[in-house]
Design an enzyme around this catalytic site. Structure first.
Site, mmCIF file in Angstrom:
data_model
loop_
_atom_site.group_PDB
_atom_site.id
_atom_site.type_symbol
_atom_site.label_atom_id
_atom_site.label_comp_id
_atom_site.label_asym_id
_atom_site.label_seq_id
_atom_site.Cartn_x
_atom_site.Cartn_y
_atom_site.Cartn_z
ATOM 1 N N HIS A 208 15.869 22.143 -68.158
ATOM 2 C CA HIS A 208 15.751 22.770 -69.472
ATOM 3 C C HIS A 208 14.963 21.883 -70.443
ATOM 4 O O HIS A 208 14.044 22.350 -71.119
ATOM 5 C CB HIS A 208 17.157 23.080 -70.014
ATOM 6 N N HIS A 212 10.983 22.513 -72.078
ATOM 7 C CA HIS A 212 10.560 22.415 -73.477
ATOM 8 C C HIS A 212 9.526 21.312 -73.693
ATOM 9 O O HIS A 212 8.897 21.274 -74.745
ATOM 10 C CB HIS A 212 11.770 22.214 -74.388
ATOM 11 N N HIS A 235 14.311 31.478 -70.205
ATOM 12 C CA HIS A 235 15.649 31.534 -70.803
ATOM 13 C C HIS A 235 16.417 32.771 -70.372
ATOM 14 O O HIS A 235 17.629 32.731 -70.228
ATOM 15 C CB HIS A 235 15.548 31.416 -72.327
ATOM 16 N N GLU A 340 10.816 32.374 -81.008
ATOM 17 C CA GLU A 340 11.183 30.973 -80.767
ATOM 18 C C GLU A 340 11.304 30.165 -82.069
ATOM 19 O O GLU A 340 12.321 29.467 -82.199
ATOM 20 C CB GLU A 340 10.180 30.317 -79.811
ATOM 21 N N HIS A 355 15.090 31.510 -83.350
ATOM 22 C CA HIS A 355 15.728 30.714 -82.312
ATOM 23 C C HIS A 355 15.936 29.257 -82.719
ATOM 24 O O HIS A 355 17.035 28.721 -82.603
ATOM 25 C CB HIS A 355 14.897 30.793 -81.022
ATOM 26 N N HIS A 359 19.550 27.284 -83.379
ATOM 27 C CA HIS A 359 20.043 26.067 -82.717
ATOM 28 C C HIS A 359 20.645 25.115 -83.751
ATOM 29 O O HIS A 359 21.706 24.535 -83.537
ATOM 30 C CB HIS A 359 18.901 25.359 -81.975
ATOM 31 N N HIS A 395 21.552 32.551 -76.559
ATOM 32 C CA HIS A 395 20.422 33.029 -75.764
ATOM 33 C C HIS A 395 20.628 34.457 -75.275
ATOM 34 O O HIS A 395 19.655 35.183 -75.074
ATOM 35 C CB HIS A 395 20.058 32.028 -74.663
HETATM 36 CU CU1 CUO Z 1 15.750 26.291 -74.419
HETATM 37 CU CU2 CUO Z 1 17.264 27.577 -76.980
HETATM 38 O O1 CUO Z 1 17.194 26.064 -75.752
HETATM 39 O O2 CUO Z 1 15.460 27.319 -76.065
#
Ligand code: CUO
Length: 661
Positions: A208, A212, A235, A340, A355, A359, A395
């Protein structure tokens, strides 16, 4: 002739040495990043002490502009100090890390890359340094064969828990080697504990965080193909994968997050920052609060509603007020960029950053007004986010917005799904689909402070992790003509947690792509045998940091070629390909579709896997290999199963067993 041979051997040796020298430098730059570079790493030590980027402007493609920017920030004492917490979601801290990424990516040669890294390592925050170096090694053409060490061995605090770190310190203090068992967070009183092995899996978390790094939301370099769609797809698959674990553990699929309902599951991370205290906990049923300086709950709802409006209108508005259609080809990519959000969002002012802000909102619910000066929560680091059950709720919420959009598209017709050239006659598994837990050991020496004069002792932790036995798919195909074809393999849920059978339309959104590849069919009968280990969504086990160090040191010393390991760090661990089975056998649908290979974007996909894990991670620096929508054929509504009942499509119920050794 002889001379030529000698020359080519010499050239070969020099090339091999280059890689070994480079790998060694990266290893050393990442060793014990909270301490000064070791004095016996003389070239790096010298660069850190006296190599001045301003005296090497011509060694940068931007004439040293990026280095100058960062130097000015450092000289005016504006950068985050060392031994402070770094979070990529903090705008200013991210900007600083990006400045260093720019310096590294503008290096004309590896010497400059290495010297710049050594110089700035001792002048910027350690977290920013590690992030910038990982991103730069990932994207620089100078470093494409370098293997990045597992992040859980470089920054172990973000992958293990406080109990283990305390034990590691005890071992170091007493100079006694130690090997400590790491347990998953929480207790059996908590139903979520049953799937903690997935959310806390160090390999999954590494996938993961690397995803990113391959696809940073702030990316300002070369255009990355279908980046927004990949955000959706990677995701979506993580969520589907988590749901599969839940079904296997007799839990319902995860529900989405609602801004106006409590966050049902709390989370106690039992994790400590290297500097700066404990990760904050959140009790069960926390009511969402506005987060000072970040966003109000009502702002989040407004953004969500703007995005829903765009989906229902079938277009978004860019910053100049132009309409951009959410068409079949680009709609999902545009929505991914907007949700995003990334630098590719055509209108961040209007659609915001649903997104990324979510977070932070989730990460701060323990101290939304900053009254207690708590550090960022686990949701504010990609390394730690999936441990918190609210990650999957968040998600699922995003994923349902994507699904709402996909549901506006016309369902695939029988023609869209068919392929006249191939008929699948047989489908079977060679070997048993069988999962098990095994212990996995990794090194903690980078978790502990020391100095050059104190010897290292072996300090490791071991943790239980999911794995599966090897197996292969056997697919019998009769073809009319020689042709390249595309094979897509999925595992789809069959029964919900109450044992009720899903329709295809209900199941499709929970299907996990376990492989996709291109193959040559010959006229007549064909048997396609594909090993699970060849999957294009997975990567093999990461190479331990100590192995990378030992091998590079040895190769440099002896002048021999460095053995190459998989350099692609983004990809689901191969051992997580199957969701956990159970004693009686978890029933799932094995689904295979074969379509014309015309959808291949590159002409060599039959023989070249382009680094492996393109399924969720694309091909580095190139176009995504498949012209079709990610998730085809399950990305659109299936109002009538009969469109799927075609000779080139076949599915069978299979059982996944689980045996505890
Ligand atoms: Cu991978 Cu929310 O964690 O995008």
């Amino acid at each position: 002739m002889k001379l030529l041979l000698v020359l080519s051997v010499l050239v070969g040796l020099a090339a091999a040495d280059d890689l070994a020298v480079q790998q060694q430098a990266v290893n050393r730059l990442l060793l014990k990043v909270t301490e000064p570079i070791r004095s016996y790493f003389t070239d790096l030590r010298q660069a850190a002490d006296s190599w001045d980027p301003r005296e090497h402007k011509s060694s940068y493609t931007d004439e040293g502009a990026a280095a100058e920017t960062l130097l000015k920030e450092i000289e005016s004492h504006r950068v985050l100090e060392q031994k402070k917490i770094f979070s990529l979601f903090n705008t200013r801290q991210r900007e600083e890390a990006i400045m260093l990424v720019h310096v590294l990516l503008n290096s004309k040669d590896f010497e400059t890359f290495k010297n710049s890294a050594a110089y700035f390592r001792e002048r910027v925050n350690e977290g920013e340094f590690v992030y910038a170096l990982y991103v730069a090694v990932t994207h620089s053409e100078l470093t494409s064969d370098i293997v990045l060490p597992p992040l859980y061995e470089v920054t172990p605090h973000l992958f293990t828990n406080s109990e283990i770190i305390n034990k590691a310190y005890g071992a170091k203090m007493t100079q006694t080697p130690g090997k400590f068992k790491m347990s998953f967070t929480g207790s059996q009183q908590n139903p979520e504990q049953r799937v903690a092995y997935f959310g806390e899996d160090v390999g999954m978390n590494s996938h993961h965080v690397h995803w990113h790094m391959d696809f940073p939301f702030w990316w300002d370099g070369h255009k990355i193909d279908r980046k927004g769609e990949l955000f959706f797809w990677a995701h979506h698959q993580l969520t589907a994968r988590f749901d599969a674990e839940r079904l296997s553990n007799h839990m319902p699929m995860v529900d989405e997050l609602y801004w106006d309902r409590p966050i049902y599951e709390g989370f106690a991370p039992h994790t400590t920052y290297r500097y700066g205290g404990e990760f904050p906990s959140r009790p069960d049923n926390k009511i969402f609060e506005d987060v000072d300086g970040i966003a109000r709950i009502r702002d989040m709802k407004i953004l969500e509603s703007r995005i829903h409006d765009a989906i229902d209108h079938g277009y978004i508005e860019d910053a100049q007020g132009n309409h951009i259609a959410l068409d079949e080809e680009h709609g999902i990519d545009i929505l991914g960029n907007i949700i995003e959000s990334s630098t590719y969002s055509p209108n961040p002012q209007y659609y915001g950053s649903l997104h990324n802000v979510a977070h932070i909102m989730l990460g701060r619910q323990a101290d939304p007004h900053g009254k207690f000066n708590l550090p960022p929560g686990v949701m504010e680091h990609f390394e730690t986010a999936t441990r918190d059950p609210s990650f999957f709720r968040l998600h699922k919420y995003m994923n349902n917005i994507f699904k709402d959009y996909k549901n506006t598209l016309a369902p695939y017709t029988a023609e869209d799904l068919g392929y006249a050239n191939a008929q699948i006659t047989d489908l079977s598994i060679d070997g048993e689909l069988s999962t098990f837990f095994e212990d996995y050991e990794f090194n903690l020496i980078n978790a502990i402070d020391d100095t050059e004069s104190i010897d290292d002792v072996d300090i490791t932790t071991y943790v239980s992790r999911l794995n599966h036995k090897d197996f292969s798919y056997n697919i019998g195909v009769t073809a009319n003509a020689d042709e390249v074809a595309t094979v897509r393999i999925f595992l789809c849920p069959k029964l919900d947690s109450n044992g009720i059978e899903y329709t295809l339309d209900e199941a499709r959104w929970g299907c996990i792509q376990v492989d996709k590849f291109w193959t040559s069919l010959s006229a007549g009968k064909n048997t396609i045998t594909r090993k699970a280990s060849e999957s294009s969504v997975t990567i093999p086990d990461r190479t331990h940091f100590q192995t990378l160090i030992d091998e590079a040191d040895e190769a440099v010393k002896s002048g021999s070629a460095l053995e190459k390991h998989n350099a692609r760090a983004c990809g689901l661990p191969q051992r997580l390909l199957l969701p956990k089975g159970n004693e009686e056998g978890l029933e799932v649908e094995l689904f295979v579709s074969i379509t014309s290979g015309d959808d291949a974007v590159h002409s060599d996909l039959v023989s070249n896997d382009h680094g492996g894990s393109y399924g969720y991670c694309g091909i580095k620096g190139q176009e995504y290999p498949d012209k079709r929508a990610m998730g085809y054929p399950f990305d659109r509504r299936v109002p009538d199963d009969r469109t799927f009942r075609q000779p080139n499509i076949k599915w069978e119920t299979v059982k996944i067993f689980h045996h505890d050794h």
